[in-house]
Write an enzyme that holds these catalytic residues in place. Structure first.
Site, PDB file in Angstrom:
ATOM      1  N   CYS A 224      37.935  32.885  33.779  1.00 19.10           N
ATOM      2  CA  CYS A 224      39.254  33.412  33.427  1.00 19.10           C
ATOM      3  C   CYS A 224      39.777  34.461  34.400  1.00 19.10           C
ATOM      4  CB  CYS A 224      39.210  34.011  32.017  1.00 19.10           C
ATOM      5  SG  CYS A 224      38.764  32.823  30.731  1.00 19.10           S
ATOM      6  N   HIS A 303      31.731  41.750  41.196  1.00 22.16           N
ATOM      7  CA  HIS A 303      30.863  40.611  40.852  1.00 22.16           C
ATOM      8  C   HIS A 303      29.492  41.144  40.442  1.00 22.16           C
ATOM      9  CE1 HIS A 303      29.346  36.586  40.745  1.00 22.16           C
ATOM     10  NE2 HIS A 303      30.378  36.070  41.391  1.00 22.16           N
ATOM     11  N   HIS A 356      51.769  50.347  32.951  1.00 24.99           N
ATOM     12  CA  HIS A 356      51.587  49.220  32.041  1.00 24.99           C
ATOM     13  C   HIS A 356      50.246  48.540  32.334  1.00 24.99           C
ATOM     14  CE1 HIS A 356      55.862  49.707  31.188  1.00 24.99           C
ATOM     15  NE2 HIS A 356      56.069  49.688  32.492  1.00 24.99           N
ATOM     16  N   ASN A 393      44.420  32.128  24.025  1.00 25.90           N
ATOM     17  CA  ASN A 393      43.765  32.418  25.297  1.00 25.90           C
ATOM     18  C   ASN A 393      44.081  31.304  26.287  1.00 25.90           C
ATOM     19  OD1 ASN A 393      42.074  32.959  27.431  1.00 25.90           O
ATOM     20  ND2 ASN A 393      40.170  32.892  26.272  1.00 25.90           N
TER      21      ASN A 393
END
Length: 451
Positions: A224, A303, A356, A393
């Site tokens: 994702c 990572h 934001h 999602n």
């Protein structure tokens, strides 16, 4: 670590907690190296152009003094052009909204799943409970093909869904930007689970008849957070090909992530993943600044794949019957927390504050944990929660639906910075900060929230 409430203003202040690892030294070294490489790249240009231009200026000053002043202005502008690194601008983006006949309520989901005959009572009850706790509303979108009796994942269904959402997002973007497809130099497409031959990026090139020398990349298996990885790759390519356009497409194909078995560890993603795609047009043309919405300010990738627990926390598996599904370990929340901390530690040195935030809308539980860890207000989380409720999602495209929500509410003002953050298998945490170049009025078209 993050403070969205308290004092004046509704911004998000990225101050770390004590005990976070300090990546300042490595970050500084990275940018020292980049700066050194950039200066070296200028040397050839200066050696080639500077001497004749200086000779021209001396000649004009001596024999044509009336032209000396305008020529000096021209030389200064030329010097500014060479010395100033080009920025990456975001002209516009679009988020695909499927037709209404793909809408699905929670009760429809359970009814169709029961009628499919693919699930036993335990699996049905687990999905019913997961849906109730998911934070997803009654209007998200799903392909009905996954509910067919004895459904099996197949390339035909995957390609059909991919063509619908990808072409739908790109069509809306091209209509909004008015850019000729022949001017697109770079194409980066990411899709986690569906990887076809020819690739999905090749499918886009064929459909839109892009130019033969298009720099095309297809990212797969990166989860994702791959949308931000795609932006990072496009950014580097735009810096290598100055004055170019880059098309970035992010999606996940639900008919390929769907699990039709009874292994309870593989069922939860069925209740969260929904149809969607986003297309983004980026530019490294300085002249495009005036018509762009945003400028890319910072991008940080983290990572944690070197750690076994992180690496195994999210993966595509097969059950005993050979049916594939997405597996999330019990450690995934803690893994995401550590990855987020490392990412923020780096980001805070580069971009201390933003107004934001768009957190990947994975599930209500995940958003609750992030809000608690980062001490965010309900206003900070509004775009993420509203996107989860309305669209579910949508994986890597989720952060674009959230930015579209902020635009639709008229919240993006000139100078505002927005932080997009995503999580993905591997395990990865990636974030990008954009700066609004003008007040973004609520769009009348090309916004999934006002169609």
């Amino acid at each position: 670590m993050m403070n969205g409430g308290g004092g004046g203003g509704g911004g998000v202040d990225s101050k770390p907690r004590n005990g976070f690892p300090d990546y300042l030294r490595s970050v500084n070294l990275k940018y020292v190296k980049l700066g050194y490489i950039y200066l070296l790249s200028l040397s050839t240009t200066f050696c080639f152009f500077l001497p004749p231009l200086l000779l021209l200026f001396i000649f004009v000053s001596r024999f044509l003094p009336l032209l000396a002043y305008p020529l000096s202005i021209f030389l200064l502008l030329l010097l500014y052009h060479f010395l100033t690194p080009s920025s990456v601008f975001l002209l516009d983006f679009s988020c695909y909204r499927p037709p209404d006949h793909f809408k699905i309520t929670k009760s429809d989901f359970i009814e169709l799943a029961t009628k499919s005959g693919n699930f036993n009572e335990t699996s049905i009850e687990l999905q019913r409970k997961a849906l109730a706790q998911s934070g997803i509303g009654e209007e998200s979108y799903m392909p009905r093909v996954v509910f067919k009796p004895s459904h099996k994942v197949n390339l035909r269904d995957g390609r059909e869904e991919a063509a619908m959402v990808i072409f739908g997002a790109i069509d809306e973007l091209l209509a909004a930007t008015k850019i000729n497809v022949k001017h697109i130099k770079i194409l980066v497409l990411n899709c986690g689970v569906l990887n076809t031959t020819p690739s999905l990026s090749a499918m886009v090139i064929n459909h839109y008849k892009l130019r033969h020398n298009t720099e095309s990349y297809n990212l797969g298996g990166m989860g994702c957070s791959a949308g931000i990885i795609a932006v990072d790759l496009a950014k580097d390519l735009l810096n290598a090909h100055q004055g170019s356009y880059a098309l970035v497409v992010s999606t996940e194909i639900v008919s390929f992530t769907w699990y039709s078995g009874n292994d309870v560890t593989l069922l939860p993603p069925n209740c969260s993943f929904r149809m969607g795609a986003a297309a983004v047009m980026l530019s490294s043309r300085r002249i495009d600044r005036w018509r762009s919405k945003y400028q890319l300010m910072q991008l940080v990738r983290t990572h944690k794949g070197m750690d076994d627990t992180s690496y195994k926390s999210m993966e595509l598996r097969e059950d005993r019957e050979g049916k594939q599904g997405l597996y999330l370990s019990r450690d995934v929340t803690e893994v995401a927390r550590h990855a987020l901390r490392a990412n923020i530690t780096t980001l805070r040195r580069l971009e201390p504050s933003f107004q934001h935030i768009c957190v990947l809308a994975t599930s209500k539980t995940a958003l609750d944990e992030i809000q608690k860890d980062l001490k965010l207000t309900e206003e900070n989380m509004e775009a993420s929660r509203q996107t989860l409720e309305r669209f579910g999602n949508t994986s890597s495209s989720s952060v674009w639906y959230e930015l579209a929500y902020l635009e639709n509410k008229g919240k993006m003002k000139r100078g505002d910075k927005v932080w997009q953050i995503g999580f993905g298998s591997g395990f990865k945490c990636n974030s990008v900060v954009w700066k609004a170049l003008r007040n973004i009025d609520p769009p009348r078209h090309n916004n999934p929230w006002n169609l």
